[in-house]
Design a protein around this motif. Structure first.
Motif, mmCIF file in Angstrom:
data_model
loop_
_atom_site.group_PDB
_atom_site.id
_atom_site.type_symbol
_atom_site.label_atom_id
_atom_site.label_comp_id
_atom_site.label_asym_id
_atom_site.label_seq_id
_atom_site.Cartn_x
_atom_site.Cartn_y
_atom_site.Cartn_z
ATOM 1 N N ASN A 68 1.054 4.104 6.165
ATOM 2 C CA ASN A 68 -0.176 4.919 5.643
ATOM 3 C C ASN A 68 -0.046 5.428 4.295
ATOM 4 O OD1 ASN A 68 -1.760 4.691 8.162
ATOM 5 N ND2 ASN A 68 -0.964 6.423 8.893
ATOM 6 N N LYS A 69 1.159 5.801 3.843
ATOM 7 C CA LYS A 69 1.693 6.121 2.674
ATOM 8 C C LYS A 69 1.755 5.082 1.638
ATOM 9 C CE LYS A 69 4.769 9.857 0.540
ATOM 10 N NZ LYS A 69 5.778 10.537 0.936
ATOM 11 N N HIS A 70 2.259 3.803 2.100
ATOM 12 C CA HIS A 70 2.656 3.125 1.213
ATOM 13 C C HIS A 70 1.829 1.431 1.646
ATOM 14 C CE1 HIS A 70 5.536 5.569 -0.954
ATOM 15 N NE2 HIS A 70 6.124 5.589 0.339
ATOM 16 N N ASP A 71 2.095 0.670 0.765
ATOM 17 C CA ASP A 71 1.781 -0.985 1.156
ATOM 18 C C ASP A 71 2.917 -1.480 1.972
ATOM 19 O OD1 ASP A 71 0.709 -3.280 1.123
ATOM 20 O OD2 ASP A 71 0.486 -3.520 -0.758
ATOM 21 N N LEU A 72 2.808 -1.550 3.112
ATOM 22 C CA LEU A 72 4.097 -1.927 3.963
ATOM 23 C C LEU A 72 3.847 -3.599 4.402
ATOM 24 C CD1 LEU A 72 6.598 -1.188 5.629
ATOM 25 C CD2 LEU A 72 5.222 -0.664 7.465
ATOM 26 N N VAL A 73 5.020 -4.239 4.070
ATOM 27 C CA VAL A 73 5.177 -5.684 4.525
ATOM 28 C C VAL A 73 6.562 -5.580 5.531
ATOM 29 C CG1 VAL A 73 5.818 -8.036 3.707
ATOM 30 C CG2 VAL A 73 4.392 -6.538 2.277
ATOM 31 N N VAL A 74 6.224 -6.049 6.684
ATOM 32 C CA VAL A 74 7.305 -6.364 7.704
ATOM 33 C C VAL A 74 7.668 -7.705 7.953
ATOM 34 C CG1 VAL A 74 7.418 -6.271 10.211
ATOM 35 C CG2 VAL A 74 6.482 -4.308 9.041
ATOM 36 N N ILE A 75 8.965 -7.751 7.642
ATOM 37 C CA ILE A 75 9.554 -9.278 7.826
ATOM 38 C C ILE A 75 10.493 -9.114 8.969
ATOM 39 C CG2 ILE A 75 10.894 -10.926 6.901
ATOM 40 C CD1 ILE A 75 9.899 -10.208 3.958
ATOM 41 N N HIS A 76 10.276 -10.019 10.216
ATOM 42 C CA HIS A 76 10.870 -9.913 11.426
ATOM 43 C C HIS A 76 11.806 -11.060 11.553
ATOM 44 C CE1 HIS A 76 10.193 -9.300 16.111
ATOM 45 N NE2 HIS A 76 11.268 -9.159 15.519
ATOM 46 N N LEU A 77 13.077 -10.714 11.495
ATOM 47 C CA LEU A 77 14.081 -11.851 11.787
ATOM 48 C C LEU A 77 14.413 -11.949 13.026
ATOM 49 C CD1 LEU A 77 16.463 -10.501 8.934
ATOM 50 C CD2 LEU A 77 14.607 -12.257 8.688
#
Length: 292
Positions: free
Chosen positions: A196-205
């Motif tokens: 909500n606060k930032h522009d988040l990118v999730v990279i799931h290893l």
């Protein structure tokens, strides 16, 4: 280190060329974000958002005016990298932790080339390394050096605590790239907060050894997080099914969570060549930002 830098540069160029060619000159940035800055004022038109009315200008009696905004030219990009013990699975040089470092380093080169500010937080169940955001090639290479010289103090994982540390350290709206295997519990609340606060990118290893153990009968397995050895029956169908179900449930839950909260998500297997997946991810981001 020279070999590593050469490899990272090669990958970074591949990403940039692929995205530029596909976007046919309409490409702005791999890290194109949603940050906006004040640009000026103009006369109010029907349909304008009333929340953007500039009351100081309008109070002068020459009409109603609204504030205008433009996209911030400079983005701040923070990499939030899991370096806990569960990351040390895979072939030497291609463990989850190795792939995570490579991805963070490649994207750091891209970010500094685009004149963005870049920062780094490495975590286990504590803050292992913090590099405040900065600009320029020298700063980018300093981050890469910190990545490859890091020796974590703890092997345990605490994703919720790591995200809380990031929320405290990153004060300006940024692109946050979180790289982890997400093997933990009770971190969703903080993940939602940072999204909500930032522009988040999730990279799931992921590594196949986590779900496809060789059939060796009863063998000792060393848990790098608890630093304990446990005996498991790798021939047991129930054990193998539980292992696969635990991972698939974790992946499905995380993917659904990311969709619900408009978080960019990609899964990367350590055995795969990950550059095409990163290219696809950032093409989707660029198109999405253009629609917004």
């Amino acid at each position: 280190m020279e070999h590593i830098i050469s490899k990272l540069r090669k990958y970074e160029i591949q990403i940039r060329k692929a995205i530029n060619s596909r976007m046919q000159g309409d490409f702005h940035s791999i890290f194109k974000g949603s940050g906006m800055e004040f640009d000026g004022v103009r006369e109010y038109h029907y349909g304008d958002d009333v929340r953007n009315i500039d009351w100081n200008s309008s109070a002068k009696g020459h009409g109603t005016f609204v504030k205008t905004f433009k996209e911030e030219k400079e983005q701040t990009v923070f990499f939030l990298l899991d370096v806990s013990g569960s990351q040390e699975i895979g072939n030497p040089g291609a463990q989850k932790v190795d792939i995570g470092k490579e991805i963070a380093a490649v994207l750091t080169l891209s970010a500094v080339k685009e004149q963005n500010r870049v920062g780094l937080i490495c975590f286990s169940d504590q803050k292992e390394k913090f590099v405040k955001s900065g600009k320029g090639a020298k700063h980018g290479y300093a981050i890469i050096h910190e990545l490859y010289s890091l020796k974590p103090k703890s092997g345990k994982t605490n994703l919720s605590k790591a995200i809380a540390l990031a929320l405290e350290a990153i004060t300006k709206k940024s692109v946050v790239v979180m790289i982890s295997d997400f093997i933990d519990n009770d971190y969703e609340k903080n993940l939602r907060t940072i999204a909500n606060k930032h522009d988040l990118v999730v990279i799931h290893l992921k590594d196949d050894r986590e779900t496809n153990l060789p059939n060796l009968g009863i063998v000792p397995v060393y848990d790098k997080e608890s630093r304990q050895t446990v005996w498991v029956n790798t021939s047991s169908k129930d054990f193998r099914k539980k292992l696969e179900k635990r991972y698939s449930t974790n992946k499905d839950d995380l993917e659904k969570f990311c969709r619900k909260h408009q978080i960019n998500y990609v899964e990367i297997n350590t055995k795969d060549y990950y550059i095409p997946q990163l290219i696809k991810l950032f093409k989707l981001r660029n198109k999405s930002m253009k629609r917004d």
